[in-house]
Design a protein around this motif. Structure first.
Motif, PDB file in Angstrom:
ATOM      1  N   UNK A  63      31.477  47.870  46.362  1.00  0.00           N
ATOM      2  CA  UNK A  63      30.357  47.052  45.622  1.00  0.00           C
ATOM      3  C   UNK A  63      31.639  46.506  44.743  1.00  0.00           C
ATOM      4  N   UNK A  64      32.560  47.208  44.128  1.00  0.00           N
ATOM      5  CA  UNK A  64      33.452  46.683  42.906  1.00  0.00           C
ATOM      6  C   UNK A  64      34.003  45.471  43.364  1.00  0.00           C
ATOM      7  N   UNK A  65      34.537  45.460  44.726  1.00  0.00           N
ATOM      8  CA  UNK A  65      35.240  43.979  45.142  1.00  0.00           C
ATOM      9  C   UNK A  65      34.072  42.989  45.356  1.00  0.00           C
ATOM     10  N   UNK A  66      33.006  43.314  45.688  1.00  0.00           N
ATOM     11  CA  UNK A  66      32.228  42.173  45.887  1.00  0.00           C
ATOM     12  C   UNK A  66      31.609  41.402  44.463  1.00  0.00           C
ATOM     13  N   UNK A  67      31.513  42.518  43.411  1.00  0.00           N
ATOM     14  CA  UNK A  67      31.198  41.879  42.195  1.00  0.00           C
ATOM     15  C   UNK A  67      32.454  41.288  41.597  1.00  0.00           C
ATOM     16  N   UNK A  68      33.467  41.762  41.994  1.00  0.00           N
ATOM     17  CA  UNK A  68      34.798  40.790  41.613  1.00  0.00           C
ATOM     18  C   UNK A  68      34.738  39.493  42.237  1.00  0.00           C
ATOM     19  N   UNK A  69      34.446  39.396  43.442  1.00  0.00           N
ATOM     20  CA  UNK A  69      34.568  38.238  44.184  1.00  0.00           C
ATOM     21  C   UNK A  69      33.555  37.224  43.584  1.00  0.00           C
ATOM     22  N   UNK A  70      32.358  37.763  43.532  1.00  0.00           N
ATOM     23  CA  UNK A  70      31.318  36.919  42.872  1.00  0.00           C
ATOM     24  C   UNK A  70      31.609  36.421  41.056  1.00  0.00           C
ATOM     25  N   UNK A  71      32.548  37.207  40.454  1.00  0.00           N
ATOM     26  CA  UNK A  71      32.642  36.886  39.139  1.00  0.00           C
ATOM     27  C   UNK A  71      34.018  35.934  39.184  1.00  0.00           C
ATOM     28  N   UNK A  72      34.946  36.127  40.168  1.00  0.00           N
ATOM     29  CA  UNK A  72      35.844  35.028  40.249  1.00  0.00           C
ATOM     30  C   UNK A  72      35.382  33.699  40.570  1.00  0.00           C
ATOM     31  N   UNK A  73      34.391  33.587  41.375  1.00  0.00           N
ATOM     32  CA  UNK A  73      33.674  32.459  41.841  1.00  0.00           C
ATOM     33  C   UNK A  73      33.001  31.671  40.671  1.00  0.00           C
ATOM     34  N   UNK A  74      32.564  32.587  39.863  1.00  0.00           N
ATOM     35  CA  UNK A  74      31.270  32.198  38.760  1.00  0.00           C
ATOM     36  C   UNK A  74      32.134  31.829  37.734  1.00  0.00           C
ATOM     37  N   UNK A  75      33.266  32.274  37.422  1.00  0.00           N
ATOM     38  CA  UNK A  75      34.086  32.161  36.021  1.00  0.00           C
ATOM     39  C   UNK A  75      34.928  30.809  36.453  1.00  0.00           C
ATOM     40  N   UNK A  76      35.470  30.126  35.555  1.00  0.00           N
ATOM     41  CA  UNK A  76      36.395  29.016  35.555  1.00  0.00           C
ATOM     42  C   UNK A  76      38.007  29.731  35.810  1.00  0.00           C
ATOM     43  N   UNK A  77      38.271  30.674  35.182  1.00  0.00           N
ATOM     44  CA  UNK A  77      39.627  31.045  35.497  1.00  0.00           C
ATOM     45  C   UNK A  77      39.562  32.584  35.041  1.00  0.00           C
ATOM     46  N   UNK A  78      39.977  33.412  36.033  1.00  0.00           N
ATOM     47  CA  UNK A  78      39.921  34.853  35.910  1.00  0.00           C
ATOM     48  C   UNK A  78      41.410  35.265  35.594  1.00  0.00           C
ATOM     49  N   UNK A  79      41.723  36.201  34.811  1.00  0.00           N
ATOM     50  CA  UNK A  79      43.117  36.783  34.729  1.00  0.00           C
ATOM     51  C   UNK A  79      43.198  38.016  34.872  1.00  0.00           C
ATOM     52  N   UNK A  80      42.093  38.725  34.591  1.00  0.00           N
ATOM     53  CA  UNK A  80      42.152  40.380  34.673  1.00  0.00           C
ATOM     54  C   UNK A  80      40.715  40.806  35.402  1.00  0.00           C
ATOM     55  N   UNK A  81      40.841  41.997  36.146  1.00  0.00           N
ATOM     56  CA  UNK A  81      39.611  42.479  36.734  1.00  0.00           C
ATOM     57  C   UNK A  81      39.912  44.061  36.275  1.00  0.00           C
ATOM     58  N   UNK A  82      38.830  44.714  35.744  1.00  0.00           N
ATOM     59  CA  UNK A  82      39.029  45.886  35.393  1.00  0.00           C
ATOM     60  C   UNK A  82      37.644  46.962  36.072  1.00  0.00           C
ATOM     61  N   UNK A  83      37.767  47.824  36.821  1.00  0.00           N
ATOM     62  CA  UNK A  83      37.238  48.391  37.764  1.00  0.00           C
ATOM     63  C   UNK A  83      36.726  49.845  36.840  1.00  0.00           C
ATOM     64  N   UNK A  84      35.782  50.406  36.731  1.00  0.00           N
ATOM     65  CA  UNK A  84      35.445  51.517  36.285  1.00  0.00           C
ATOM     66  C   UNK A  84      34.340  52.260  36.809  1.00  0.00           C
ATOM     67  N   UNK A  85      34.491  53.527  37.298  1.00  0.00           N
ATOM     68  CA  UNK A  85      33.400  54.369  37.924  1.00  0.00           C
ATOM     69  C   UNK A  85      32.896  55.528  37.263  1.00  0.00           C
TER      70      UNK A  85
END
Lengths: 72, 334
Positions: B126-148
């Motif tokens: 689920x974290x990877x899917x959320x990351x993929x969606x956010x990367x497509x949504x934002x103009x430029x992504x430099x950092x992704x931080x996952x927490x569980x």
């Protein structure tokens, strides 16, 4: 604490308790210093969570944002 | 399916009831222990349990559309056999060593023209899917931080215990680094009912999978909520048996980048029982793999799912509550 030692060289129980209390007190002071000196506490946090709908997911990116990911 | 723990049972129930899978066979080393679980998975006979042997596995492959590995045991042997038979594979294992091992089967997946989905649970998954969606949504992504926060079944709890003592591999300023386990305390706010929790670096494969999917990312980290006792006892064997299933948990992903020349951060999260979240992701991945909707190679979900919005929408339809944080939050130190 030489005065608290008996003729046989054994320390009295009262002196040992006193020393223990001093040690505990000193430890507490150090702990208090470390706790107060820290920059902890709960950071400010304003806002809330909004439930996303299927429409939110399908919506195009807001204007000004690229359609293609540059992170890729 | 191989294995029927807390995550596997949730996946099996969804595959039968929601995706209409028929003739679902669960292979286990101890099938006699599964009779109670099978009764909860639908009509009698909807799911069959058999002993896991090489010959039984090969026999099942001849009529299988997809193999779901829902076991903490190494699955490369089974995955390799499935790919050789041209059957797609989905694995929920979140051990970085196992993930690396399965990613090594990319050539077999390419040759067979089927997907080898790795880390199809809550995080990674689920974290990877959320990351993929956010990367497509934002103009430029430099950092992704996952927490569980939280764990699924006993295998998941044991894995988290180990993850707290193994060095954490993360991507920082474009380079891979190994950081001490249990370091990097960060107060993380999870969705609504869960609230804030102190999170620490753990050995999880999310940075590896997200880094593969988006090589331009500068920083990818992963943390998990842990108590002082968790961290102090992580180097010991588990002091007591884990619970049959963890209670409320959550996953949160923060993306930092730029939009219109301004720094921007978007945060997504989902709360629920980790086994339910992971099971829903695993079942949906298996259904998509069986339908040929995943890229025919080996990778995490950010790499294999071409339409993360569609996948997340399907998860919402299956009861997963996705949430977006709106407001201000202090800049993290990660």
């Amino acid at each position: 604490m030489a005065g608290s030692e008996g003729a046989s060289g054994r320390r009295s129980p009262l002196a040992l308790v006193g020393r223990a209390l001093v040690a505990v007190g000193f430890t507490g002071l150090v702990a208090l210093f470390v706790r107060l000196r820290g920059t902890g506490g709960t950071p400010s946090h304003r806002g809330g969570w909004r439930q996303l709908s299927v429409q939110d997911l399908a919506a195009p990116p807001p204007e000004g944002r690229a359609a293609e990911p540059t992170g890729a | 399916m191989v294995g029927l723990g807390a995550v596997g049972a949730r996946s099996a129930r969804l595959l039968v009831s929601a995706y209409g899978f028929t003739g679902l066979t669960v292979l286990s080393r101890r099938p006699e222990r599964l009779s109670g679980s099978l009764e909860l998975l639908g009509e009698p006979g909807a799911v069959r349990a058999e002993r896991l042997t090489h010959s039984r596995f090969e026999a099942c492959l001849s009529r299988a559309g997809v193999v779901l590995l829902a076991t903490p045991a190494p699955g490369r042997h089974w995955a390799s056999a499935a790919l050789a038979a041209g059957v797609a594979v989905v694995s929920v294992n979140d051990d970085p060593a196992e993930v690396r091992s399965l990613l090594g089967l990319a050539e077999g997946a390419n040759r067979a023209g089927v997907a080898m989905a790795v880390g199809a649970g809550m995080a990674p998954g689920l974290s990877c899917l959320m990351g993929a969606w956010l990367v497509r949504r934002m103009g430029r992504v430099d950092e992704l931080h996952v927490a569980t926060l939280g764990t699924g079944g006993p295998a998941c709890a044991r894995r988290r215990h180990a993850a707290l003592r193994e060095p954490a591999e993360e991507r920082r300023r474009g380079a891979w680094t190994r950081r001490p386990p249990g370091s990097g305390r960060e107060l993380v706010w999870f969705p609504a009912d869960v609230g804030g929790a102190d999170c620490y670096r753990v050995s999880r494969p999310d940075p590896l999978l997200l880094g593969r999917a988006f090589p331009g990312l500068q920083t990818v980290t992963t943390r998990a909520a842990a108590s002082r006792r968790d961290r102090m006892t992580s180097w010991l064997p588990m002091l007591r048996r884990p619970h049959p299933e963890g209670a409320l948990g959550a996953v949160r992903l923060e993306a930092r980048g730029e939009s219109g020349g301004l720094a921007e951060a978007l945060i997504l999260g989902a709360a629920g029982r980790p086994a339910v979240l992971a099971g829903t992701v695993a079942a949906t991945t298996a259904a998509w793999a069986a339908q040929g909707r995943l890229e025919p190679t080996a990778g995490g979900l950010a790499e294999l799912v071409g339409d993360p919005a569609g996948f997340l929408a399907e998860l919402i339809g299956r009861g997963v509550v996705l949430q977006e944080f709106e407001g201000t939050t202090p800049a993290p130190t990660w």
